[in-house]
Design an enzyme around this catalytic site. Structure first.
Site, mmCIF file in Angstrom:
data_model
loop_
_atom_site.group_PDB
_atom_site.id
_atom_site.type_symbol
_atom_site.label_atom_id
_atom_site.label_comp_id
_atom_site.label_asym_id
_atom_site.label_seq_id
_atom_site.Cartn_x
_atom_site.Cartn_y
_atom_site.Cartn_z
ATOM 1 N N HIS A 148 4.684 -10.556 1.047
ATOM 2 C CA HIS A 148 4.229 -11.382 -0.126
ATOM 3 C C HIS A 148 5.223 -11.116 -1.370
ATOM 4 O O HIS A 148 5.183 -11.778 -2.205
ATOM 5 C CB HIS A 148 2.793 -11.071 -0.665
ATOM 6 N N ASP A 178 1.482 -8.154 6.632
ATOM 7 C CA ASP A 178 2.176 -8.132 5.186
ATOM 8 C C ASP A 178 3.449 -7.602 5.307
ATOM 9 O O ASP A 178 3.870 -7.108 4.087
ATOM 10 C CB ASP A 178 1.171 -7.939 4.242
ATOM 11 N N GLY A 255 4.510 -4.310 -8.149
ATOM 12 C CA GLY A 255 5.762 -3.846 -8.073
ATOM 13 C C GLY A 255 6.166 -2.734 -7.228
ATOM 14 O O GLY A 255 7.118 -2.655 -6.754
ATOM 15 N N ASN A 256 4.915 -1.896 -6.825
ATOM 16 C CA ASN A 256 5.027 -0.995 -5.935
ATOM 17 C C ASN A 256 5.076 -1.425 -4.547
ATOM 18 O O ASN A 256 5.445 -0.824 -3.514
ATOM 19 C CB ASN A 256 3.754 -0.108 -6.122
ATOM 20 N N SER A 257 4.600 -2.811 -4.232
ATOM 21 C CA SER A 257 4.274 -3.492 -2.992
ATOM 22 C C SER A 257 5.632 -3.531 -2.266
ATOM 23 O O SER A 257 6.711 -3.739 -2.690
ATOM 24 C CB SER A 257 3.947 -4.957 -3.103
ATOM 25 N N THR A 273 0.901 -1.480 0.417
ATOM 26 C CA THR A 273 0.874 -3.155 0.392
ATOM 27 C C THR A 273 -0.142 -3.758 -0.375
ATOM 28 O O THR A 273 -0.254 -5.099 -0.596
ATOM 29 C CB THR A 273 0.453 -3.473 2.000
ATOM 30 N N ILE A 275 -3.612 -2.798 -3.773
ATOM 31 C CA ILE A 275 -4.386 -2.046 -4.442
ATOM 32 C C ILE A 275 -5.864 -2.849 -4.578
ATOM 33 O O ILE A 275 -5.713 -3.938 -4.531
ATOM 34 C CB ILE A 275 -3.898 -1.486 -6.058
ATOM 35 N N LEU A 276 -6.774 -1.918 -4.834
ATOM 36 C CA LEU A 276 -8.187 -2.575 -4.770
ATOM 37 C C LEU A 276 -8.598 -2.500 -6.281
ATOM 38 O O LEU A 276 -8.546 -1.463 -6.932
ATOM 39 C CB LEU A 276 -9.121 -1.788 -3.997
#
Length: 305
Positions: A148, A178, A255-257, A273, A275-276
């Site tokens: 993504h 992902d 941005g951490n993705s 990948t 966050i909730l």
């Protein structure tokens, strides 16, 4: 010469595979330079910090020189092992030792990459559409990130730890997890690949560190623990559910993705990948998810552990 991806067996797995190793350790004698005392424990906590190790080496050198100079016709006593232990321990207790999380971040940081995606505006100019994170897994410029992060981008730009930049192409993808695999077009001479570690012995409560570019700021480091294993996650905007995820509570934000989730040894166990968040704010509330490195490495066609 470029090296293949690096793999590491966890300490727990190694202990299970070779239990007999415990019986083969020789007994320490009185002549051993470091006994299992407070000094030994302090040295273990120092880890591989160059600052502390160089300070200890310099101190030992001075002590040995003093011992030589003290030997003479006057009969001055020689330095004993107890004197050396006490002097080194005094130095260690006055040093500010880096934390385990700081050492882990320092080890992985050379392999962490900023990933920027661009589209064209009506004038044909590049417009940044997002920032994510990647991690170098092979030092010929092969990088793992989230699909993504790069999906729908017309051009990609990487910024390496040394500040150098490169265009990149997507050379592989694993949509069900992902994941995307990138190839840098220009490779720094000293590019460092991360060490990948099996997740088979991870347990809830194990400490971990996440390194990345939350909201484009970074590289930023956050520390926490593994909260659970085998989790499932569906992003608010996506229809796909991803399973078998690592749940963690180290702070992560947009941005951490695509960034690495690492152990205190600085070895990658997952790719961050998602966050909730039960709201639309897309900010961290304490639950993050990472794809286990076994799945992530398979996306790049790397061999299993």
């Amino acid at each position: 010469m470029r090296q293949p991806a690096l793999y590491s067996r966890s300490a727990r797995a190694a202990a299970v595979a070779a239990p007999e190793a415990v019986d083969t350790v020789p007994q320490k004698t009185a002549a051993s330079p470091l006994r299992t005392t407070g000094l030994g424990q302090r040295l273990a906590q120092a880890g591989t910090s160059p600052r502390v190790m160089w300070a200890c080496m310099a101190l030992l050198g001075m002590l040995l020189l003093a011992s030589v100079l003290l030997r003479g016709p006057g009969g001055a006593r020689e330095l004993t092992q107890k004197d050396i232990d006490a002097a080194v321990l005094r130095t260690l207790t006055t040093q500010n030792l880096p934390s385990a999380a700081a050492r882990a971040a320092e080890k992985i940081r050379p392999s962490v990459v900023r990933v920027m995606s661009f589209t064209k505006n009506k004038k044909g100019e590049d417009v940044e559409q997002g920032v994510g994170t990647g991690v170098v897994i092979v030092d010929k410029g092969v990088i793992l990130t989230n699909l993504h992060v790069v999906q729908s981008a017309q051009t990609l730009r990487l910024v390496f730890a040394d500040g150098s930049a490169s265009a990149a192409s997507v050379i592989g993808a694993q949509p069900e997890n992902d994941l995307a695999v990138l190839q840098a077009h220009t490779i720094p001479d000293d590019l460092s690949a991360a060490t990948l570690r099996s997740t088979t012995d991870l347990l809830p409560g194990d400490p971990v560190v996440a390194v990345g570019f939350p909201f484009g700021i970074g590289p930023s480091t956050s520390a926490g623990v593994i909260s659970g294993l085998g989790r499932s996650f569906r992003s608010p905007e996506g229809e796909q559910e991803i399973g078998n995820l690592i749940q963690f509570d180290a702070a992560a934000n947009p941005g951490n993705s695509g960034g690495p989730l690492v152990t205190m040894d600085g070895e990658v166990v997952g790719i961050v990948t998602g966050i909730l968040n039960p709201t639309n704010h897309r900010t961290f509330v304490g639950i993050g998810f990472a794809v286990p490195i076994e799945s992530a490495a398979s996306a790049a066609g790397l061999p299993p552990f």
